[in-house]
Scaffold this active site. Sequence first.
Site, PDB file in Angstrom:
ATOM      1  N   GLU A 102       1.046  -1.085   0.103  1.00  0.00           N
ATOM      2  CA  GLU A 102       0.157  -0.032   0.061  1.00  0.00           C
ATOM      3  C   GLU A 102       0.806   1.115   0.260  1.00  0.00           C
ATOM      4  O   GLU A 102       2.061   1.371   0.393  1.00  0.00           O
ATOM      5  CB  GLU A 102      -1.440  -0.191   1.235  1.00  0.00           C
ATOM      6  CG  GLU A 102      -2.201   1.478   1.473  1.00  0.00           C
ATOM      7  CD  GLU A 102      -2.691   0.519   2.843  1.00  0.00           C
ATOM      8  OE1 GLU A 102      -3.169   2.415   2.817  1.00  0.00           O
ATOM      9  OE2 GLU A 102      -2.873  -0.276   2.882  1.00  0.00           O
ATOM     10  N   ASP A 104       0.351   5.321   0.748  1.00  0.00           N
ATOM     11  CA  ASP A 104      -0.749   6.106   0.982  1.00  0.00           C
ATOM     12  C   ASP A 104      -0.718   7.452   1.070  1.00  0.00           C
ATOM     13  O   ASP A 104       0.293   8.581   1.722  1.00  0.00           O
ATOM     14  CB  ASP A 104      -1.268   6.242   2.475  1.00  0.00           C
ATOM     15  CG  ASP A 104      -2.028   4.588   3.120  1.00  0.00           C
ATOM     16  OD1 ASP A 104      -2.537   4.306   1.575  1.00  0.00           O
ATOM     17  OD2 ASP A 104      -1.178   4.076   3.517  1.00  0.00           O
ATOM     18  N   GLU A 106      -2.707  10.861   2.709  1.00  0.00           N
ATOM     19  CA  GLU A 106      -3.530  10.806   3.596  1.00  0.00           C
ATOM     20  C   GLU A 106      -3.756  12.472   3.587  1.00  0.00           C
ATOM     21  O   GLU A 106      -2.582  12.789   4.261  1.00  0.00           O
ATOM     22  CB  GLU A 106      -3.954  10.131   4.933  1.00  0.00           C
ATOM     23  CG  GLU A 106      -4.391   8.110   4.856  1.00  0.00           C
ATOM     24  CD  GLU A 106      -4.749   7.839   5.896  1.00  0.00           C
ATOM     25  OE1 GLU A 106      -5.745   6.729   5.835  1.00  0.00           O
ATOM     26  OE2 GLU A 106      -3.550   7.833   6.648  1.00  0.00           O
ATOM     27  N   GLY A 200      -3.918  14.410  17.581  1.00  0.00           N
ATOM     28  CA  GLY A 200      -4.816  12.786  18.067  1.00  0.00           C
ATOM     29  C   GLY A 200      -5.957  12.253  18.876  1.00  0.00           C
ATOM     30  O   GLY A 200      -5.333  11.800  19.700  1.00  0.00           O
TER      31      GLY A 200
END
Length: 296
Positions: A102, A104, A106, A200
């Site tokens: 994968e 990514d 994001e 977070g």
Amino acid sequence: MVASKVLFVIALLFCSLINVVVIANDNFDQDVDITWGNGRAAILNHGKLLTLSLDQASGSGFQSKNEFLYGKFDVKIKLVPGNSAGTVTAYYLRSQGSTWDELDFEFLGNLSGEPYIVHTNVYTQGNGNREQQFYLWFDPTVKFHTYSILWNPGHVVFSVDGKPIREFKNMEPYGVPYPKSQSMRLYSSLWNADEWATRGGLVKTNWSEAPFTATFRNFKANACVWSNGVSSCNVTSSNSSNSSGDDQREWRSQELDSTSQKRLKWVQKKFMVYNYCTDTKRFPQGLPLECTVTTK
């Protein structure tokens, strides 16, 4: 007459081979399928525009019709404007199975006026934990910007508006797995990740701002299509009318030249906010091998 018909059939076969080698339709109707969202995703303007939306009930997503084994993938995205804290817009390549590969992109939402964070990760054989994060040097919600993934036998490069922000080299000779044998499909989604995405998970999604919408255009995959265990790049070296032979050879063997290396260092020096290769607390037994190997 017979000879003309034969030439016509040969031309059709040649064109079909061309089209599987390089996908550059710039038409979402032809290139992707909307896979989830129950009407929250839409293809507009005769395939030239695609929108993904998120509300409290659901997000949405799409995937490429084809699977690929190596290629260069570009799309222009205008990210969710305003208070997008808790939302994530993802754009990535992924294979299937429990030991998947994968690559990514994001994009982590934010409170209005704060910079977006671009989160990148690389999975090989089901193992990730290779996060690098960057602030963008512009507001990605005002206009479209190009986000690219180059994946060839030598390296993976993540780029923004043509500027490389991250490189993951093929270091298999040193014992580091590299994504080279599993075909990957391209995916994109807009979803709620307020348990971790903004500070977070400290900042939650403000659903009064919904629906949240990201907009896509100019999708291009200059890539080797994988079908029935065969790569189209092994079938023919010809190219579509949208790309020259030089274009395909360029991405298949492309390396970072000195100018690109300088741009990469500039981005990482000025805008990187997290690098797993410097997180010794996270890896008390030693940093991952690819962080310590010295290559030319």
